[in-house]
Design a protein around this motif. Structure first.
Motif, PDB file in Angstrom:
ATOM      1  N   MET A   1       2.432  14.009   8.068  1.00 10.24           N
ATOM      2  CA  MET A   1       2.013  13.961   6.720  1.00 10.24           C
ATOM      3  C   MET A   1       0.498  13.572   6.450  1.00 10.24           C
ATOM      4  O   MET A   1       0.175  12.555   7.042  1.00 10.24           O
ATOM      5  CB  MET A   1       3.034  13.415   5.978  1.00 10.24           C
ATOM      6  CG  MET A   1       2.796  13.498   4.577  1.00 10.24           C
ATOM      7  SD  MET A   1       4.264  12.833   3.593  1.00 10.24           S
ATOM      8  CE  MET A   1       4.379  13.996   2.267  1.00 10.24           C
ATOM      9  N   VAL A   3      -0.640  11.654   4.272  1.00  5.69           N
ATOM     10  CA  VAL A   3      -0.630  10.304   3.485  1.00  5.69           C
ATOM     11  C   VAL A   3      -0.612   9.435   4.873  1.00  5.69           C
ATOM     12  O   VAL A   3      -1.056   8.356   5.046  1.00  5.69           O
ATOM     13  CB  VAL A   3       0.465  10.082   2.534  1.00  5.69           C
ATOM     14  CG1 VAL A   3       0.490   8.494   1.981  1.00  5.69           C
ATOM     15  CG2 VAL A   3       0.260  10.906   1.143  1.00  5.69           C
ATOM     16  N   ASP A   4       0.435   9.594   5.696  1.00  2.00           N
ATOM     17  CA  ASP A   4       0.386   8.961   6.776  1.00  2.00           C
ATOM     18  C   ASP A   4      -0.745   8.729   7.591  1.00  2.00           C
ATOM     19  O   ASP A   4      -1.287   7.698   8.100  1.00  2.00           O
ATOM     20  CB  ASP A   4       1.672   9.390   7.659  1.00  2.00           C
ATOM     21  CG  ASP A   4       2.898   9.182   6.943  1.00  2.00           C
ATOM     22  OD1 ASP A   4       3.052   8.091   6.259  1.00  2.00           O
ATOM     23  OD2 ASP A   4       3.870   9.871   7.161  1.00  2.00           O
ATOM     24  N   ALA A   5      -1.467   9.814   7.815  1.00  2.00           N
ATOM     25  CA  ALA A   5      -2.751   9.780   8.253  1.00  2.00           C
ATOM     26  C   ALA A   5      -3.651   8.923   7.666  1.00  2.00           C
ATOM     27  O   ALA A   5      -4.529   8.158   8.596  1.00  2.00           O
ATOM     28  CB  ALA A   5      -3.263  11.106   8.876  1.00  2.00           C
ATOM     29  N   ARG A   7      -3.357   6.578   5.892  1.00  2.00           N
ATOM     30  CA  ARG A   7      -2.751   5.048   5.994  1.00  2.00           C
ATOM     31  C   ARG A   7      -3.167   4.757   7.325  1.00  2.00           C
ATOM     32  O   ARG A   7      -3.657   3.373   7.322  1.00  2.00           O
ATOM     33  CB  ARG A   7      -1.385   5.039   5.803  1.00  2.00           C
ATOM     34  CG  ARG A   7      -0.965   5.305   4.305  1.00  2.00           C
ATOM     35  CD  ARG A   7       0.399   5.086   4.288  1.00  2.00           C
ATOM     36  NE  ARG A   7       0.791   3.556   4.519  1.00  2.00           N
ATOM     37  CZ  ARG A   7       2.044   3.138   5.132  1.00  2.00           C
ATOM     38  NH1 ARG A   7       2.953   3.925   5.645  1.00  2.00           N
ATOM     39  NH2 ARG A   7       2.097   1.868   5.332  1.00  2.00           N
ATOM     40  N   SER A   8      -2.980   5.471   8.279  1.00  2.00           N
ATOM     41  CA  SER A   8      -3.173   4.845   9.786  1.00  2.00           C
ATOM     42  C   SER A   8      -4.787   4.764  10.086  1.00  2.00           C
ATOM     43  O   SER A   8      -5.245   3.873  10.560  1.00  2.00           O
ATOM     44  CB  SER A   8      -2.528   5.636  10.903  1.00  2.00           C
ATOM     45  OG  SER A   8      -2.981   7.003  10.676  1.00  2.00           O
ATOM     46  N   SER A  13      -2.654   0.774   1.802  1.00  2.00           N
ATOM     47  CA  SER A  13      -1.231   0.945   1.530  1.00  2.00           C
ATOM     48  C   SER A  13      -0.973   2.387   1.147  1.00  2.00           C
ATOM     49  O   SER A  13      -1.811   3.269   0.820  1.00  2.00           O
ATOM     50  CB  SER A  13      -0.923   0.036   0.332  1.00  2.00           C
ATOM     51  OG  SER A  13      -1.812   0.470  -0.925  1.00  2.00           O
ATOM     52  N   ILE A  14       0.487   2.518   1.029  1.00  2.00           N
ATOM     53  CA  ILE A  14       0.799   4.113   0.574  1.00  2.00           C
ATOM     54  C   ILE A  14       0.252   4.186  -0.983  1.00  2.00           C
ATOM     55  O   ILE A  14      -0.331   5.427  -1.211  1.00  2.00           O
ATOM     56  CB  ILE A  14       2.343   3.925   0.450  1.00  2.00           C
ATOM     57  CG1 ILE A  14       2.916   3.861   1.778  1.00  2.00           C
ATOM     58  CG2 ILE A  14       2.955   5.225  -0.321  1.00  2.00           C
ATOM     59  CD1 ILE A  14       4.510   3.685   1.927  1.00  2.00           C
ATOM     60  N   CYS A  18      -2.157   7.362  -1.620  1.00  2.19           N
ATOM     61  CA  CYS A  18      -1.722   8.406  -2.542  1.00  2.19           C
ATOM     62  C   CYS A  18      -2.860   8.700  -3.561  1.00  2.19           C
ATOM     63  O   CYS A  18      -3.094   9.816  -4.116  1.00  2.19           O
ATOM     64  CB  CYS A  18      -0.373   8.074  -2.942  1.00  2.19           C
ATOM     65  SG  CYS A  18       0.860   8.380  -1.917  1.00  2.19           S
ATOM     66  N   ARG A  25       3.270   9.493  -5.698  1.00  3.54           N
ATOM     67  CA  ARG A  25       4.046   8.765  -4.862  1.00  3.54           C
ATOM     68  C   ARG A  25       5.565   8.903  -4.812  1.00  3.54           C
ATOM     69  O   ARG A  25       6.005   8.905  -3.799  1.00  3.54           O
ATOM     70  CB  ARG A  25       3.970   7.073  -5.093  1.00  3.54           C
ATOM     71  CG  ARG A  25       2.556   6.353  -4.692  1.00  3.54           C
ATOM     72  CD  ARG A  25       2.343   5.299  -4.749  1.00  3.54           C
ATOM     73  NE  ARG A  25       2.160   4.847  -6.273  1.00  3.54           N
ATOM     74  CZ  ARG A  25       2.550   4.041  -7.177  1.00  3.54           C
ATOM     75  NH1 ARG A  25       3.270   2.923  -6.651  1.00  3.54           N
ATOM     76  NH2 ARG A  25       1.996   3.795  -8.352  1.00  3.54           N
ATOM     77  N   TYR A  28       5.797  11.617  -2.092  1.00  6.92           N
ATOM     78  CA  TYR A  28       5.993  10.598  -0.946  1.00  6.92           C
ATOM     79  C   TYR A  28       7.207  10.388  -0.515  1.00  6.92           C
ATOM     80  O   TYR A  28       7.704  10.548   0.583  1.00  6.92           O
ATOM     81  CB  TYR A  28       4.734   9.938  -0.686  1.00  6.92           C
ATOM     82  CG  TYR A  28       4.576   9.260   0.606  1.00  6.92           C
ATOM     83  CD1 TYR A  28       4.112   9.657   1.773  1.00  6.92           C
ATOM     84  CD2 TYR A  28       5.356   7.967   0.709  1.00  6.92           C
ATOM     85  CE1 TYR A  28       3.895   9.121   2.974  1.00  6.92           C
ATOM     86  CE2 TYR A  28       5.241   7.431   1.731  1.00  6.92           C
ATOM     87  CZ  TYR A  28       4.502   7.792   3.126  1.00  6.92           C
ATOM     88  OH  TYR A  28       4.467   7.205   4.287  1.00  6.92           O
ATOM     89  N   HIS A  29       7.946   9.482  -1.102  1.00  3.69           N
ATOM     90  CA  HIS A  29       9.052   8.773  -1.196  1.00  3.69           C
ATOM     91  C   HIS A  29      10.258   9.720  -1.172  1.00  3.69           C
ATOM     92  O   HIS A  29      11.417   9.509  -0.737  1.00  3.69           O
ATOM     93  CB  HIS A  29       9.108   7.637  -1.897  1.00  3.69           C
ATOM     94  CG  HIS A  29       8.255   6.485  -1.416  1.00  3.69           C
ATOM     95  ND1 HIS A  29       8.203   5.952  -0.444  1.00  3.69           N
ATOM     96  CD2 HIS A  29       7.261   6.287  -2.237  1.00  3.69           C
ATOM     97  CE1 HIS A  29       7.518   5.200  -0.448  1.00  3.69           C
ATOM     98  NE2 HIS A  29       6.832   5.115  -1.746  1.00  3.69           N
TER      99      HIS A  29
END
Length: 62
Positions: A1, A3-5, A7-8, A13-14, A18, A25, A28-29
């Motif tokens: 996803m 958002v994860d890319a 974040r890393s 933060s999430i 976002c 958000r 996302y959840h």
């Protein structure tokens, strides 16, 4: 996803990831509560493979 890319890569933060992507958000959840639909999906694919000229409405009826 995506958002994860973010974040890393950016180490954020999430919430910040976002916000940067203008992504909600809650989306996302989100976790689906539906039971698995694998059998139904397989049947639809079989119908579409056999009845190539059928549209989605007729496939839905079948």
């Amino acid at each position: 996803m995506l958002v994860d890319a973010v974040r890393s890569e950016w180490q954020v933060s999430i919430r910040r990831a976002c916000d940067a992507l203008e992504f909600d958000r809650s989306t996302y959840h989100y976790k689906s509560r539906r039971p698995g639909q694998a059998a139904l999906e397989q049947k639809i694919k079989e119908i579409c493979h056999v009845r190539i000229r059928y549209g989605y409405r007729r496939v839905h009826v079948l």
